[in-house]
Scaffold this active site. Structure first.
Site, mmCIF file in Angstrom:
data_model
loop_
_atom_site.group_PDB
_atom_site.id
_atom_site.type_symbol
_atom_site.label_atom_id
_atom_site.label_comp_id
_atom_site.label_asym_id
_atom_site.label_seq_id
_atom_site.Cartn_x
_atom_site.Cartn_y
_atom_site.Cartn_z
ATOM 1 N N ARG A 10 0.419 -1.146 -0.358
ATOM 2 C CA ARG A 10 -0.560 0.068 -0.522
ATOM 3 C C ARG A 10 0.896 1.027 0.029
ATOM 4 O O ARG A 10 0.455 2.406 -1.055
ATOM 5 C CB ARG A 10 -1.266 -0.255 1.250
ATOM 6 C CG ARG A 10 -2.063 -0.666 0.794
ATOM 7 C CD ARG A 10 -2.603 -1.597 2.405
ATOM 8 N NE ARG A 10 -1.784 -2.309 2.962
ATOM 9 C CZ ARG A 10 -1.914 -3.878 2.211
ATOM 10 N NH1 ARG A 10 -2.699 -4.367 0.740
ATOM 11 N NH2 ARG A 10 -1.334 -4.697 2.588
ATOM 12 N N THR A 11 2.525 1.635 1.022
ATOM 13 C CA THR A 11 2.859 2.811 1.039
ATOM 14 C C THR A 11 3.008 2.677 -0.307
ATOM 15 O O THR A 11 3.686 3.993 -0.540
ATOM 16 C CB THR A 11 3.564 2.630 2.462
ATOM 17 O OG1 THR A 11 2.904 2.005 3.685
ATOM 18 C CG2 THR A 11 4.284 3.990 2.296
ATOM 19 N N LYS A 38 26.613 -3.646 -3.493
ATOM 20 C CA LYS A 38 28.217 -3.652 -3.670
ATOM 21 C C LYS A 38 28.894 -3.382 -2.446
ATOM 22 O O LYS A 38 30.348 -3.199 -2.038
ATOM 23 C CB LYS A 38 28.594 -3.377 -4.967
ATOM 24 C CG LYS A 38 27.804 -3.548 -6.105
ATOM 25 C CD LYS A 38 28.317 -2.480 -7.576
ATOM 26 C CE LYS A 38 27.708 -3.211 -8.865
ATOM 27 N NZ LYS A 38 27.922 -1.918 -9.438
ATOM 28 N N ARG A 69 11.888 3.748 3.056
ATOM 29 C CA ARG A 69 11.443 2.965 3.636
ATOM 30 C C ARG A 69 11.903 2.026 4.279
ATOM 31 O O ARG A 69 13.377 1.737 3.304
ATOM 32 C CB ARG A 69 9.497 1.862 3.315
ATOM 33 C CG ARG A 69 9.800 0.630 4.203
ATOM 34 C CD ARG A 69 8.681 -0.114 3.764
ATOM 35 N NE ARG A 69 7.688 0.619 4.550
ATOM 36 C CZ ARG A 69 6.377 0.322 4.589
ATOM 37 N NH1 ARG A 69 5.827 -1.265 4.252
ATOM 38 N NH2 ARG A 69 4.755 1.021 4.719
ATOM 39 N N HIS A 77 6.326 6.244 11.293
ATOM 40 C CA HIS A 77 5.376 5.533 9.580
ATOM 41 C C HIS A 77 4.292 6.952 9.936
ATOM 42 O O HIS A 77 2.858 7.296 9.343
ATOM 43 C CB HIS A 77 4.276 4.173 9.714
ATOM 44 C CG HIS A 77 4.486 3.994 8.960
ATOM 45 N ND1 HIS A 77 3.999 5.066 7.315
ATOM 46 C CD2 HIS A 77 3.323 2.952 8.150
ATOM 47 C CE1 HIS A 77 3.524 4.364 6.000
ATOM 48 N NE2 HIS A 77 3.620 2.670 6.532
HETATM 49 C C1 NCD Z 1 2.076 -0.892 8.295
HETATM 50 C C2 NCD Z 1 3.146 -1.038 8.289
HETATM 51 O O1 NCD Z 1 4.429 -1.221 7.041
HETATM 52 O O2 NCD Z 1 4.080 -0.022 9.405
HETATM 53 N N1 NCD Z 1 1.988 -1.564 6.849
HETATM 54 C C3 NCD Z 1 1.566 0.046 6.152
HETATM 55 O O3 NCD Z 1 2.046 0.453 6.099
HETATM 56 N N2 NCD Z 1 -0.143 0.197 5.594
HETATM 57 C C4 NCD Z 1 1.990 -2.397 9.237
HETATM 58 C C5 NCD Z 1 2.115 -3.252 8.885
HETATM 59 O O4 NCD Z 1 3.424 -3.413 8.865
HETATM 60 O O5 NCD Z 1 1.949 -4.123 9.674
#
Ligand code: NCD
Length: 336
Positions: A80-81, A110, A131, A159
């Protein structure tokens, strides 16, 4: 700082980033933490997200980000993100450099340092969405790169864009972000989503949070104290029977498997998991309680709940992620 591939241990402290407050001006800001936002900043973002929703729903072509390139660097898995950020840039006429798993497909493989990787992508793009499995990596990246850095989840720390879309969802639903009774369930210790949510809820008055988890997954005591000091009324519970009948929302998080030292430890904790079922909803939820889940759904909500009109995760929550990220990118890149 050289980032290693080892995952943080369970007790990694909630990282307090060196935040640069937004205070009405999003342009060129890094987005690292919910702590950067004021109530007014949230309303600015929500107002623009409303417009972005109309644009997306009606397929109105936009050239707001034409000529802009955004790098999406995801060192941890994401659906999703990642997809909503990619969609957001594209719907606004911009371009993306999309790298999932830089450790296998980029020079990280590398042995390139994290900082050099950031320096490379800042040279080719106008913003970086990151991320990473390490708490604090977003701050390190922001300190290194001169283009805006958007934290798409750093280890068990924060997040922020998830919480922005969650707060937007709650606001659209109830018309307020104060006087809420919330149930946050699952993994308060490790869920970065819960950590950002606590910061977000603490911006508003008279919010009460019930934290449902097993004993091992309770918030660190220092965090419990910290958020309590910031005005949230926190009640920890470890059984479904203690869920109050008058919650405005249930927010269910999965137990964060990747944050455990060993699979055995995870399995041990999973033995006392909590799942939303139609029966639990019948027994403990109110007529207007909404059910939220940041997803992925891993032992959080029974699919039989999906058709219940109180379940908003697919119908509203994930869709709002697109509108909020469109709005945020437009603001940070100085295009709105
Ligand atoms: C979350 C995350 O990655 O922190 N998911 C997300 O970004 N929608 C929650 C999770 O992974 O449990």
């Amino acid at each position: 700082m050289q980032l290693t591939t080892s995952y943080p241990q369970l007790n990694t402290p909630v990282f307090a980033p060196d935040k640069s407050k937004i205070n009405g001006d999003f342009t060129h800001k890094d987005i690292l933490s919910l702590d950067q936002f004021t109530v007014e900043d949230l309303h600015t973002l929500f107002g623009l997200a409303d417009e972005m929703k109309q644009l997306a729903l009606h397929h109105r072509p936009s050239s707001l980000l034409a000529g802009y390139v955004v790098s999406l660097l995801f060192f941890e898995p994401s659906s999703r993100t990642f997809a909503s950020f990619a969609s957001a840039v594209k719907r606004l006429g911009g371009e993306t450099i999309e790298i999932q798993n830089p450790e296998t497909v980029s020079s990280v493989n590398k042995g390139e340092s994290f900082e050099d990787t950031m320096r490379t992508f800042e040279a080719y793009s106008d913003a970086i969405v990151l991320r990473h499995y390490r708490a604090g990596s977003a701050q390190v990246a922001a300190d290194t790169a001169s283009v805006p850095l958007l934290n798409a989840g750093d280890g068990n720390n924060e997040h922020p864009t998830q919480t922005l879309l969650d707060l937007y969802t709650i606001y659209k639903h109830f018309g307020r972000l104060n006087n809420l009774t919330c149930l946050l369930a699952g993994d308060p210790l490790n869920s970065r989503v819960i950590h950002s949510m606590m910061r977000g809820l603490s911006l508003f008055e008279n919010n009460r949070v019930y934290l449902l988890s097993s004993e091992q997954l309770r918030l660190k005591r220092s965090d419990l104290f910290y958020w309590g000091e910031r005005g949230i009324n926190i009640v920890e519970i470890d059984h479904e029977k203690d869920i109050p009948a008058y919650c405005d929302l249930w927010y269910w998080t999965r137990i964060q498997k990747e944050r455990f030292a060993s699979p055995q430890e995870y399995e041990r904790v999973m033995k006392r998991g909590f799942i939303v079922t139609p029966e639990l909803l019948r027994a403990r939820a109110g007529k207007h309680t909404i059910v939220m889940d940041p997803l992925p759904r891993v032992s959080t909500v029974d699919p039989a709940v999906d058709t219940d009109e109180r379940a908003v995760y697919f119908r509203e929550q994930i869709r709002n992620g697109l509108y909020i990220r469109m709005a945020l990118l437009a603001l940070v890149l100085g295009r709105a």
